[in-house]
Every structure is written in structure tokens, then in C-alpha cells.
Write a protein that holds these residues in place. Structure first.
Motif, PDB file in Angstrom:
ATOM      1  N   ILE B  71       0.826  -1.199   0.130  1.00 32.26           N
ATOM      2  CA  ILE B  71      -0.072  -0.171   0.004  1.00 32.26           C
ATOM      3  C   ILE B  71       0.864   1.025   0.012  1.00 32.26           C
ATOM      4  N   LEU B  72       0.649   2.238  -0.938  1.00 32.16           N
ATOM      5  CA  LEU B  72       1.337   3.304  -1.092  1.00 32.16           C
ATOM      6  C   LEU B  72       1.264   4.239   0.141  1.00 32.16           C
ATOM      7  N   GLU B  73       2.368   4.605   1.105  1.00 36.97           N
ATOM      8  CA  GLU B  73       2.094   5.348   2.150  1.00 36.97           C
ATOM      9  C   GLU B  73       2.575   6.823   1.722  1.00 36.97           C
ATOM     10  N   ARG B  74       1.733   7.629   2.407  1.00 42.07           N
ATOM     11  CA  ARG B  74       2.205   9.274   1.910  1.00 42.07           C
ATOM     12  C   ARG B  74       3.495   9.357   2.183  1.00 42.07           C
ATOM     13  N   PRO B  75       4.291  10.126   1.183  1.00 42.73           N
ATOM     14  CA  PRO B  75       5.554  10.289   1.333  1.00 42.73           C
ATOM     15  C   PRO B  75       5.958  11.570   2.219  1.00 42.73           C
ATOM     16  N   ILE B  76       7.173  11.359   2.710  1.00 38.61           N
ATOM     17  CA  ILE B  76       7.543  12.581   3.482  1.00 38.61           C
ATOM     18  C   ILE B  76       8.277  13.599   2.370  1.00 38.61           C
ATOM     19  N   ASN B  77       8.279  14.908   2.863  1.00 40.43           N
ATOM     20  CA  ASN B  77       8.648  15.793   1.653  1.00 40.43           C
ATOM     21  C   ASN B  77      10.047  15.954   1.698  1.00 40.43           C
ATOM     22  N   TRP B  78      10.245  16.814   0.692  1.00 38.10           N
ATOM     23  CA  TRP B  78      11.720  17.043   0.294  1.00 38.10           C
ATOM     24  C   TRP B  78      12.904  17.652   1.349  1.00 38.10           C
ATOM     25  N   GLY B  79      12.126  18.285   2.194  1.00 42.23           N
ATOM     26  CA  GLY B  79      12.932  19.125   3.375  1.00 42.23           C
ATOM     27  C   GLY B  79      13.400  17.841   4.302  1.00 42.23           C
ATOM     28  N   GLN B  80      12.465  16.812   4.430  1.00 43.47           N
ATOM     29  CA  GLN B  80      12.675  15.850   5.407  1.00 43.47           C
ATOM     30  C   GLN B  80      13.709  14.634   4.862  1.00 43.47           C
ATOM     31  N   ILE B  81      13.507  14.700   3.575  1.00 45.36           N
ATOM     32  CA  ILE B  81      14.438  13.629   3.096  1.00 45.36           C
ATOM     33  C   ILE B  81      15.926  14.320   3.141  1.00 45.36           C
ATOM     34  N   ARG B  82      15.978  15.489   3.336  1.00 43.55           N
ATOM     35  CA  ARG B  82      17.493  16.031   3.355  1.00 43.55           C
ATOM     36  C   ARG B  82      17.818  16.120   4.681  1.00 43.55           C
ATOM     37  N   ASP B  83      16.981  15.683   5.639  1.00 41.18           N
ATOM     38  CA  ASP B  83      17.561  15.941   6.926  1.00 41.18           C
ATOM     39  C   ASP B  83      18.920  15.036   7.195  1.00 41.18           C
ATOM     40  N   GLU B  84      19.637  15.712   8.046  1.00 41.73           N
ATOM     41  CA  GLU B  84      21.200  15.428   8.217  1.00 41.73           C
ATOM     42  C   GLU B  84      21.087  13.935   8.853  1.00 41.73           C
ATOM     43  N   ARG B  85      20.237  13.662   9.805  1.00 39.66           N
ATOM     44  CA  ARG B  85      20.369  12.717  10.493  1.00 39.66           C
ATOM     45  C   ARG B  85      19.928  11.242   9.324  1.00 39.66           C
ATOM     46  N   LEU B  86      18.645  11.684   8.528  1.00 40.13           N
ATOM     47  CA  LEU B  86      18.276  10.812   7.546  1.00 40.13           C
ATOM     48  C   LEU B  86      19.570  10.410   6.784  1.00 40.13           C
ATOM     49  N   VAL B  87      20.102  11.362   6.144  1.00 37.68           N
ATOM     50  CA  VAL B  87      21.078  11.336   5.076  1.00 37.68           C
ATOM     51  C   VAL B  87      22.137  10.190   5.580  1.00 37.68           C
ATOM     52  N   ASP B  88      22.576  10.598   6.924  1.00 40.56           N
ATOM     53  CA  ASP B  88      23.519   9.761   7.599  1.00 40.56           C
ATOM     54  C   ASP B  88      23.076   8.364   7.699  1.00 40.56           C
ATOM     55  N   THR B  89      21.840   8.065   8.193  1.00 40.39           N
ATOM     56  CA  THR B  89      21.497   6.727   8.447  1.00 40.39           C
ATOM     57  C   THR B  89      21.441   5.990   7.064  1.00 40.39           C
ATOM     58  N   TYR B  90      20.849   6.581   5.763  1.00 42.33           N
ATOM     59  CA  TYR B  90      20.798   6.120   4.717  1.00 42.33           C
ATOM     60  C   TYR B  90      21.979   6.184   3.808  1.00 42.33           C
ATOM     61  N   SER B  91      23.114   6.688   4.573  1.00 39.14           N
ATOM     62  CA  SER B  91      24.146   6.971   3.362  1.00 39.14           C
ATOM     63  C   SER B  91      24.480   5.948   2.336  1.00 39.14           C
ATOM     64  N   GLU B  92      24.573   4.717   2.914  1.00 36.20           N
ATOM     65  CA  GLU B  92      25.210   3.579   2.130  1.00 36.20           C
ATOM     66  C   GLU B  92      24.139   3.582   0.693  1.00 36.20           C
ATOM     67  N   TYR B  93      22.870   4.279   0.787  1.00 33.56           N
ATOM     68  CA  TYR B  93      22.025   4.011  -0.416  1.00 33.56           C
ATOM     69  C   TYR B  93      21.717   5.341  -1.078  1.00 33.56           C
ATOM     70  N   LEU B  94      23.122   6.295  -0.876  1.00 37.83           N
ATOM     71  CA  LEU B  94      22.828   7.585  -1.446  1.00 37.83           C
ATOM     72  C   LEU B  94      24.173   7.532  -2.204  1.00 37.83           C
ATOM     73  N   GLY B  95      25.044   7.041  -1.789  1.00 41.34           N
ATOM     74  CA  GLY B  95      26.258   7.037  -2.715  1.00 41.34           C
ATOM     75  C   GLY B  95      26.518   6.066  -3.771  1.00 41.34           C
ATOM     76  N   ALA B  96      27.266   6.743  -4.673  1.00 39.10           N
ATOM     77  CA  ALA B  96      27.165   5.652  -6.125  1.00 39.10           C
ATOM     78  C   ALA B  96      28.285   4.660  -5.706  1.00 39.10           C
ATOM     79  N   THR B  97      28.020   3.421  -6.269  1.00 40.20           N
ATOM     80  CA  THR B  97      28.960   2.259  -6.309  1.00 40.20           C
ATOM     81  C   THR B  97      29.526   2.258  -7.687  1.00 40.20           C
ATOM     82  N   ALA B  98      30.511   1.456  -8.016  1.00 41.70           N
ATOM     83  CA  ALA B  98      30.995   1.198  -9.248  1.00 41.70           C
ATOM     84  C   ALA B  98      29.831   0.857 -10.269  1.00 41.70           C
ATOM     85  N   ARG B  99      28.887   0.087  -9.853  1.00 39.88           N
ATOM     86  CA  ARG B  99      27.649  -0.356 -10.636  1.00 39.88           C
ATOM     87  C   ARG B  99      26.636   0.777 -11.010  1.00 39.88           C
ATOM     88  N   THR B 100      26.531   1.699 -10.050  1.00 37.74           N
ATOM     89  CA  THR B 100      25.491   2.845 -10.215  1.00 37.74           C
ATOM     90  C   THR B 100      26.201   3.988 -10.716  1.00 37.74           C
TER      91      THR B 100
END
Lengths: 517, 262, 318
Positions: B71-100
Motif C-alpha cells: 500500500i502506498l504510504e504518504r511520502p515525506i517531503n523534500w525537506g525531510q528527505i534531506r534531514d542530516e540524520r536521515l541522510v547519515d542513516t541511509y548514506s550507503e544508499y545515497l552514494g554511488a557504487t561502481a555499478r551505479t
């Protein structure tokens, strides 16, 4: 640079602003060095040189060498020992033990619950971007909970005589063999000096290490088979692998001697295969298991990581410890000490700047030549740029490298490492030294080998102290100075002791007791 | 012909909010003891080694899974997605790998997207864009191809389309991860019919919760998407990897059979 | 100890230390006697003598241009790259000692390491003053190493493998040298010099009142039960080493290829009519050299089971 001639020996004076380990003023030795200075000063310089020569021959014959660019070289031992007083050592010992306990807690956390991230002590991204962070190590729990069986913590003494932590080595720290060999050589060459100093012995190290390795055994293995895993004869530290295996009385194996079957490890013997329970491995993570890491590794053992995961074999040191050696992580270690231990750090870091912060980065880039710049995953002095000594071209290329990836660099305030009189080119001159004490743990407290390896940079003014860069070493004496009985008025010091050249028997007994405590 | 081999299979579906695993069994020929563990990314791994001479290695994974569409949940907004803490928690999925990793040319498109779109709309827009620019052509690339290779070729398979989508989403600051799994081809075949399914790959992006999007098919995570594992890219979730001792002459094949039982 | 066994790789290294040190010793003795002959005999054909020696030692010289004594010495004595030369044998022993350094005694290690460090200097001297000081040094050092092996190493499996290697090499070398003496006698040292080269002069003299002819010398070197360099003595020693290494499984002798080959060779010698020895010598020596090869292969297969470094291939991925 001026020279002061003192009773025959020439001690070149130092004017670099660095702390002199031996002298508090030209010609005036620090109290703990007084006796040594008086003794050494009696030697005929020619005789000293002769002894030095003899020492280096002994080392070559014994094969006390490290391999460098395919050549076996002796690691030069300087005759002048480095002395540490009991009170000072007490602080270092507690400080190192504290550091190791905090790093141990950190590693357990990183590869387990991750509380340190939850509580915001260190950003998770610092850990996950470390090149030594090992996802394959996740949730591998060492049977005795110890990931850092052996640590080598590098210390330097700054301009005001204060020890600071320079870097942590909890992957596969090396150099302890030189501590053992240096002491053996020194007691042979200068037995008389030892009779007048109460020096803590270092020869219990192998027994301590073996005891710690045995404690790492998998559950239910009462009498574990422990081996040393070496990359082989071409490794720079091969001599050390041999020495430790021999002194612990255990097998020295190479990857091809071992085989994993269904997560159990065996070594290939003339009469079949024998199970192996604990591996003191001196092979880097990357090369350890071709299934998990580099498939082109021929010095590893396929399947080893899963054997450890299944709890059938223990690896010492554990997989993935390198994340604690990362020099950006290093800047957080004082916070780890507060977070995990609730203590204040006993030994401070060298002042270090994190370049991920754009403001800090800007400031550092403005005056690169005022900082020491280090790659976060380097070891052995590799890639270090010493700003004040670097030429324009070096600074430009390091600037580019830093701008490209600030995460991979740190900047440090330059420390004029302390100097110690050292025999160079037939003359005693000050040379920069550092100190690498070794700590061993089997899960019942951290034991720190008294002293450690004092490395000396043999080039004048050279600040990077490393064997692969033409360094040497000194025997490091931790003195039990409270126990030294007063020896009469200072005027007596010039007289040769009646028993010169003979180690008195009671001294042996004393040191033996000491080793057992 | 291999003298010995060491292997890890990642083929067992993972339990999630929308997917419960009733039964999962992996078997291997030649028959050897199997060892399983859950890796860093939460994927169940079956590890085994074979010490005898063998010419064929067969791994069979059988699972019974109950799944339903997310079920599609209501998304958080652009400000929230750039929250420093969130960015750190998901940093592994924000950086490029050789494949991506993508070239500047490919990334130039990224700037236009956020606009007035919310996170869901943006993820779809990116997925649709990739699908129009990279044709789905089986065999056009190999398992070891990178996002950039497929991008400049303009062709690829689900793995490549997923890698490119991930690369773009991460550039926009949206944490994105690679999902490896199986796709049941259609919902209208009868219960009990065995149909040919396929190994499949799609994207999950973070919008407050992890949300699936299948850029190859332009659909969300339906009940036909069976998740095995997630990682930064394909390499973290490769269905089978291993090493063997012997002349290099291996050929790999895979077949997926699926049937609805309810 | 035998129940425990030892690391296969280590056992192999020790076996090769035994072989290489013995090879250095035997080669030094042989070269010394040949060089002596060249110097003493005014009619000696230097080229032919050198060729003969090289061929005995398994390094036949096949070029047309004449070979000088200096060339020969370069090949047989100084060439470190050649595992059959003295310097090469020391280098081989050293490399194997490095790999077994945690097992051999420090004294053995130091003796070997010191020798290896010293050889280049000895070589420069020898190039100026002739090879004899070099060869003497080698004999002394190998004797020291042999002594240290026996005196500072527990006589366990490791020691047995080392002695086994030493013994197999000794049989092989003795057989080669005798073949040289028999097949190209005109270039070889005479029988008494030959005895002297083997350190056997005094023992031989005491052992027999018979004529000191070729047959009695060959008999002594092959069939004497007490002289430690004789072939029979060495065959017995090799067998006892193998027995010690694996006391179990002795019930069926044929299960052990190495011991079987040794027994076959000894059987030949046991039933040998010593007066006929000389006549049968060429065939006998060939048999002995074959035995050495067979034994070497059998123990390699049986005990040195370790893998060479395995190069893994990636399966690729699905």
C-alpha cells in the motif's frame, strides 16, 4: 647546530624545539637517564662503534630482518636504549588499556547493534565509507567476545613532553619481534647496564599471546589447536611470524596448508588432516578468503569467513577491525572512551581536523603547508605529506587529492616528535622517535607489554618513523625506578661498578618473579 | 570439471510486511551439507562447499510465499528527505557504487525532476525516463555490466534499468536500493498452473518507508513481486556466487518456475 | 610424534634441506678431487675432464667449443641459479630453511644463514686463489649443519624427513660418482683419490687386508655395512627413517611404495657376489639411481600432500 663534547662522547645538541628524551638541558640528563648516561659516557667511542657493528652482524646472522623490495634487510638496532620511568609508564599502560577497551566496544557495536550510531556519537556514514569496514564481518561473534587480541598503539611525545596517540593499529600490528630480539641483543651486548637498572622483562609476550589465543577458542574446545597464518616467506614481517610461532610452540602455516570443509578448518599433515581451532592470522582481510574477498588471493583459505561465522574457528584479530584504524574514525576515539567506558581519555590524540566539514576544509586548504596531511587508510607512513617540509608540487597534488575526496584525508597540527640521542655515522645525534606499545587481550583484561617498540628515524629531521623508510629501533626500558636503592653520593657514579659485565644473580630472580605476576 | 568449489546462494525470499514466507528450502547437487546465515543486508544466504570432483552444480530453491501488493504510504517531503540524520542513516544508499555510477551526461537530466513532484511522483518520473531511454533487450548486456555501460548503449535488462534508476535517484538525494527477486508473470493463470517466472530486479526508494518501484515494467511492488534481498547494487545480492578450482569453463543457467496456490 | 604427523609442507622443506646440504657436500668433495687430478696430471685433458664431471653431475655440457676449468667451476660451484651447483644447493637449502624456520633449531638456521651470507665473499677469494678454500669451507659448513641437525633437533618426524633427504641424495651422488669413475676412468681421480674424496680412506684401509684394487674399493663404497657413506648403509638408514615416520601400516610392506623400492635395491645388494661387483657395476648403479627417483616420487605422493597455492576461478554470477 652546536655540539657539546662531554667526557669523550659527543652528543650533538638539538635546536629543533623538540623534546629531548635524554637531556633536560645540554649536558644535563633527565633523572631517569642519569645512571645510563654515566655508564655510556665511560665507554670508549671506538668500543661503542665496535659493539654496534657486532650487533648488526648478529642480526644478519640470526636473520632478524624485514623484507623490503624483495631484499632481506636488518632492522637497525641503535645502542642507546630509550628509558621510561615507572610513573610515566603507569599512565601509558592505563591509557593504552583504556583505548583498547574502547575500540573493542566500538567494534563489537559496529558489527552488532550499532548503538553508537543511534546515540549520534559518530555518523554512520563515517563507518560505512571506511575502506576497511567489512560487511562480511557483520554478526560474526567471537567466542570470547574479543576482536582485538593484539593491538599496537602508536604514541609520540610532543614539544612539552606529553605523550599523544598518533594512530591505532588493531588489524595486524607488527614489530613485537623486534622488541624481543632487541632486548636479547642488548642483554648480550651490554649486560653491565642491565645490572644497574631494574628493567621490566619483555620475554613473557609469547606466553601471554598464546594464553589469549587459547581463550579465543570456539565453545567446547578444551584444548584448542592454535596456528599462526602467514602470507609466506616474502612477507615483510615473515621473521616475526616465525619467531612468534616458534616461541609459542605452535605451527606456522600458509594458506595452502589449510582447507575448509563444511565450515571446519583442517591443516594438511603427513598423516592426514588435523582440525584447527584458533588462527592468529597475519594475512589482511582482503586476502583472507577468496570466496568473500579477492578471488585472486592465493594466500588465503577459501571458506574461512563462514567457518568463523559458524563458530568453528576463531580468527585473531577479528575480521573488519581496520575500521577502527581509519584515521577519520581515530578522531572519534576520545568520544568512544566517554561513551562506552564513561571515562575521560588518559592520553589525548594529536590535534586533528576533519576535512568533511567545508569550513575546516577551507581553512586547511588555505595553508596546507602548516599541516601534516594523512590518507585515512594508510599505514606505515604511506602517503603522508608533511606540510612544512613539502615542496610546491607535492602540496599541489595533495590539494587535488583532498578536494577530490575530503573523506579520505585528515589534517593534523605538526608535532615535533621528541628526539633521542642515537648513534649515527660514528656520532651521537638527536633523532626523532615514536613508541608503539603492544597490548594483548583474551577477554580477561588488557595486558600491555612493558615498553614496546621505539622506532627511530635515522635521517636528520626526518619525522616519519618507519622500518620501510630506513628507520631503526631502540630497546625500550621500562624502569621500576622506585625499587632502585640509592647508590650513594653522585660523585660515585663515575666509578666502574665492581661487577661490571656480570648480571648479578639476584637480578635474574627478581625479573623472573616479575614476569610471573 | 572442478576439484573443489565454495559457493553462496541468495535465493530464499525474505519476510517483509507484505510478504510472509511459509516454507523455504534450498537443495544442492552433488549433495553436501548446507549452512545458512543472514547477511549484513538481511538476506538469507545458503553457503556450501564441494570437495569432490564435480562437473555440474545444481542449486534448487523452493519456497512458498504469501504476498500482497504494497500500500502506498504518504511520502515525506523534500525537506525531510534531506534531514542530516536521515541522510547519515541511509548514506550507503545515497552514494554511488561502481555499478551505479553515471556520467555527467546522464546525470544532466536529474536537475529537472524534483520541481513540484513529491517523492513518489519523482521516482516514477525517473523510472519512466529510464525506460524510454534504455530499451529492454535481453542479452544486450551481461551480469557484470555497469549502469553507465547500459546507459550509453541505450539497451539493457532489468538489472541495468534498475542500476540506472538507482543512480539517478541517489543523485537527487533519494536513498535507493537494489532489489533482487522473482516476478510472477501474470495474475490470471489458474491456481496450480506452473508458469515460467523470471529472476527480476527493481528499485526501492525511501519516502519515509522503503517503497518499491519496478522501472522495467513501470509498476509498483505488486503481489507478483517476490523479494529475495536488497543491497546497494547487484553485487550485494547476486543469487549465486562462488569460486572453484579447475579449468575455467563454467556456464551458468537459471530457470524459474512459479505457480499460484491460493 | 609419528601419531601426530607434521605439516606436509614443512616435511617437504626438511626433506629438501637434507638433500641440498648433502648435495653441496658431495659436490664439493667431488670437484675437489677432480680439480686435484687436473692440477697433478700433466697429461690431463682439461676439456674432456670437465665434460665428464659435468655429465656425472647431471649437467652435460653440449657446446662444441672447449670448456675450461674456470667455466666448469662457474657452473658446478658458483652459479646460484643452478640448483645442482654448490652455491645453488645452499640457496635451495636456505629457501627451504626459511620456510621451516619455526621448526629447525636456531643454531641450524644461523649456521645456514651465515653460510649463505658468507659465500659471495668466499667466492671472490676463490676466484683469486683457486677453489680449494671455498670447497673446504663448504665441507666444514655442511659437516657443522649435519652435526647440528643431529644434536639440536629432536629425532622426530621432521628429523627423519631431513635425514631421509640426506640419505637419498647421498645414494644418488655416490652412484653418479662411481659411474663416472667406471665409465670414464681416464678423466676421473684414481681409486685412492676417490676414496679420499669420500672421506673413506682410513675406514677402507682398516676394513680390509685385501688388495686395494678397483673391485675392493667399489665393494667398500657400496656394500660396507658400517661405513656411513656406503650405499648399503644409506639404504638401511633411509628405510629406518621411513619406518620411524610411519610405524603403523608396517604389516603390509607392499602398501608403502618407497620402502618397497628400498627393499628391492637392498635385496640386489644382499645377494651380490662381491668379487663380481665391478663387472655388474654399470647396471647396478643405474638401478640405484632409479631407486632414488622412485623413492623420491613415492614419498612426495604419500607425505607431501599439500596443495601448491590454489588459483581460484570465479564462477561468475547469475
Amino acid at each position: 647546530m652546536c655540539s657539546v663534547a662531554l667526557m669523550g662522547m659527543i652528543f650533538e645538541d638539538d635546536s629543533s624545539g623538540a623534546w629531548n628524551e635524554m637531556f633536560e638541558a645540554p649536558g644535563k640528563p633527565r633523572p631517569i637517564y642519569e645512571r645510563l648516561f654515566a655508564e655510556i659516557d665511560r665507554f670508549d667511542p671506538a668500543e661503542l662503534l665496535q659493539r654496534s657493528d657486532q650487533l648488526s652482524h648478529t642480526f644478519l646472522d640470526r636473520g632478524v630482518t624485514f623484507a623490503h623490495s624483495g631484499e632481506e634487510r636488518p632492522f637497525p638496532l641503535d645502542l642507546m636504549p630509550r628509558l621510561l620511568g615507572a610513573i610515566e609508564w603507569d599512565l601509558l599502560e592505563r591509557g593504552i588499556s583504556q583505548r583498547v577497551r574502547a575500540l573493542e566496544a566500538f567494534l563489537g557495536d559496529v558489527y552488532g547493534a550499532g548503538q553508537v550510531f543511534e546515540d549520534g556519537v559518530i555518523p554512520k556514514s563515517v563507518v560505512t565509507t571506511s575502506s576497511h569496514f567489512c560487511r562480511a564481518a557483520h554478526s560474526i561473534e567471537p567466542p570470547n567476545g574479543v576482536r582485538i587480541t593484539v593491538a599496537g598503539i602508536d604514541l609520540v611525545r610532543d614539544e612539552i613532553g606529553k605523550f599523544r596517540i598518533l594512530e591505532d593499529n588493531v588489524r595486524i600490528p607488527s614489530g613485537v619481534s623486534y622488541v624481543i630480539e632487541n632486548r636479547r641483543a642488548m642483554t648480550q651486548t651490554f649486560s653491565a647496564l642491565f645490572s644497574n637498572h631494574r628493567v621490566h622483562p619483555v620475554d613473557s609476550y609469547p606466553a601471554r599471546l598464546l594464553a589469549a589465543l587459547r581463550l579465543a577458542a570456539p565453545y567446547g574446545i578444551g584444548d584448542p589447536v592454535v596456528v599462526v597464518l602467514s602470507p609466506g616467506v616474502y612477507n615483510a614481517a615473515y621473521f616475526e611470524h616465525v619467531l612468534l610461532a616458534r616461541m609459542m610452540g605452535i605451527e606456522l602455516v600458509e594458506g595452502r596448508d589449510l582447507v575448509c570443509r563444511s565450515n571446519h578448518v583442517f591443516m594438511r599433515m603427513t598423516n592426514g588432516e588435523r582440525p584447527v581451532h584458533v588462527i592468529y592470522r597475519r594475512v589482511d582481510d582482503d586476502w583472507l578468503d577468496p570466496l568473500q574477498f579477492r578471488p585472486d588471493s592465493v594466500i588465503g583459505v577459501a571458506g574461512l569467513v563462514n567457518a568463523a561465522r559458524a563458530g568453528n574457528v576463531a580468527l585473531a584479530n577479528a575480521l573488519g577491525n581496520g575500521v577502527a584504524d581509519d584515521k577519520l574514525v581515530y578522531t572519534y576515539v576520545p568520544d568512544f572512551i566517554r561513551f562506552y567506558l564513561g571515562e575521560e581519555p588518559l592520553i589525548e590524540n594529536v590535534e586533528t581536523f576533519r576535512l568533511e566539514d567545508p569550513d575546516v576544509l577551507g581553512e586547511v586548504l588555505q595553508s596546507l603547508d602548516a599541516y601534516v596531511l594523512k590518507p585515512v587508510d594508510g599505514s606505515g607512513g604511506k602517503g603522508i605529506v608533511i606540510g612544512p617540509q613539502a615542496d610546491e608540487q607535492t602540496l599541489t597534488s595533495v590539494r587535488d587529492a583532498i578536494i577530490m575526496s575530503p573523506r579520505n584525508w585528515i589534517a593534523q597540527r605538526p608535532v615535533a616528535l621528541s628526539t633521542h640521542p642515537t648513534l649515527v655515522d660514528e656520532q651521537v645525534s638527536p633523532r626523532h622517535v615514536d613508541l608503539r606499545p603492544f597490548a594483548v587481550s583474551g577477554g580477561q583484561g588488557v595486558w600491555v607489554l612493558p615498553g614496546g617498540l621505539t622506532r627511530v628515524a635515522l635521517g636528520a629531521g626526518e619525522l616519519v618513523v618507519n622500518s620501510s623508510r630506513g628507520g631503526g629501533s631502540k630497546d625500550t626500558w621500562v624502569l621500576n625506578d622506585q625499587l632502585v636503592a640509592p647508590r650513594g653520593p653522585a660523585t660515585d657514579v663515575g666509578q666502574p661498578p665492581r661487577n661490571a659485565g656480570v648480571i648479578p644473580r639476584q637480578n635474574d630472580e627478581y625479573t623472573d618473579q616479575e614476569a610471573e605476576q | 570439471m572442478a576439484k573443489a568449489s565454495y559457493n553462496e546462494a541468495r535465493m530464499t525470499p525474505v519476510a517483509t510486511h507484505n510478504q510472509s514466507v511459509r516454507q523455504a528450502h534450498v537443495s544442492v547437487q552433488p549433495s553436501v551439507p548446507l549452512y545458512s546465515y543472514v547477511d549484513y543486508f538481511g538476506t538469507t544466504v545458503t553457503a556450501f562447499d564441494i570437495q569432490d570432483l564435480h562437473t555440474i552444480l545444481e542449486v534448487e530453491a523452493r519456497s512458498t510465499v504469501e504476498s500482497r501488493a504494497a500500500i502506498l504510504e504518504r511520502p515525506i517531503n523534500w525537506g525531510q528527505i534531506r534531514d542530516e540524520r536521515l541522510v547519515d542513516t541511509y548514506s550507503e544508499y545515497l552514494g554511488a557504487t561502481a555499478r551505479t555510477q553515471l556520467s555527467h551526461e546522464a546525470l544532466a537530466n536529474a536537475a529537472a525532476w524534483p520541481g513540484q513532484l513529491d517523492l513518489h511522483e519523482c521516482a516514477r518520473a525517473v523510472g519512466d525516463f529510464v525506460r524510454t531511454r534504455v530499451q529492454y533487450v535481453p542479452g544486450a548486456t551481461t551480469v557484470s555490466s555497469t549502469a553507465e555501460e547500459a546507459w550509453s548503449r541505450g539497451e539493457g535488462v532489468c538489472q541495468d534499468i534498475t542500476h540506472i534508476t538507482i543512480g539517478l535517484l541517489r543523485t537527487l538525494g533519494i536513498p535507493a536500493r537494489y532489489v533482487s527477486g522473482y516476478l510472477y508473470p501474470s495474475s490470471d493463470s489458474d491456481i496450480g498452473d506452473v508458469v515460467a517466472g523470471q529472476s527480476h530486479a527493481w528499485v526501492e526508494y525511501f519516502s519515509g518507508v522503503w517503497t518499491g518501484w519496478d522501472p522495467t515494467n513501470g509498476v509498483g511492488e505488486t503481489e507478483n513481486h517476490i523479494i529475495v534481498g536488497r543491497g546497494r547494487d547487484y553485487d550485494d545480492v547476486a543469487p549465486l556466487k562462488g569460486i572453484y578450482q579447475g579449468p575455467s569453463s563454467s556456464s551458468l543457467g537459471v530457470s524459474v518456475e512459479m505457480s499460484r496456490i491460493v | 610424534m609419528s601419531e601426530q604427523g607434521m605439516l606436509s609442507r614443512l616435511a617437504e622443506s626438511l626433506y629438501w634441506i637434507g638433500r641440498y646440504v648433502e648435495r653441496a657436500d658431495d659436490t664439493a668433495r667431488t670437484v675437489d678431487s677432480y680439480v686435484h687430478r687436473m692440477v697433478e696430471d700433466p697429461f690431463n685433458d682439461e676439456d674432456a675432464t670437465c665434460r665428464s664431471l659435468l655429465s656425472i653431475l647431471g649437467m652435460p655440457y653440449e657446446k662444441d667449443e672447449p670448456i675450461t676449468r674456470a667455466d666448469m667451476l662457474q657452473v658446478i660451484v658458483y652459479d646460484v641459479e643452478n640448483p645442482n651447483s654448490i652455491a645453488g644447493a645452499f640457496s635451495g637449502a636456505y629457501e627451504n630453511a626459511r620456510r621451516s624456520r619455526d621448526f629447525i633449531s636456531s643454531e641450524m638456521w644461523i649456521a645456514l644463514n651465515k653460510t649463505r651470507n658468507r659465500l659471495p665473499q668466499m667466492e671472490s677469494t676463490a676466484r683469486l686463489l683457486g677453489p680449494s678454500s671455498y670447497l673446504e669451507y663448504v665441507r666444514e659448513r655442511t659437516a657443522l649443519l649435519a652435526g647440528l641437525t643431529d644434536a639440536t633437533l629432536s629425532h622426530d618426524d621432521g628429523w627423519n624427513f631431513l635425514v631421509l633427504g640426506r640419505t637419498i641424495e647421498r645414494i644418488d651422488m655416490t652412484a653418479r660418482l662411481l659411474r663416472g669413475r667406471v665409465l670414464s676412468a681416464e678423466h676421473a681421480p684414481d681409486w685412492l683419490a676417490f676414496l679420499r674424496a669420500n672421506g673413506a680412506m682410513e675406514s677402507f684401509m682398516r676394513s680390509t687386508n685385501e688388495l686395494h684394487d678397483a673391485n675392493s674399493v667399489a665393494t667398500f663404497l657400496i656394500l660396507d655395512r658400517l661405513f656411513p657413506r656406503s650405499v648399503l648403509f644409506s639404504l638401511n638408514l633411509a628405510d629406518s627413517c621411513l619406518f620411524e615416520i610411519q610405524p603403523s601400516g608396517q604389516r603390509i610392506a607392499s602398501a608403502d611404495m618407497a620402502r618397497q623400492s628400498l627393499a628391492r635395491a637392498r635385496g640386489r645388494l644382499d645377494f651380490m657376489d662381491s668379487s663380481q661387483l665391478l663387472a655388474q657395476l654399470p647396471e647396478l648403479l643405474e638401478m640405484l639411481e632409479d631407486t632414488c627417483l622412485l623413492v623420491n616420487d613415492a614419498i612426495t605422493t604419500k607425505f607431501f600432500r599439500h596443495e601448491d597455492a590454489v588459483l581460484w576461478s570465479s564462477e561468475g554470477a547469475l
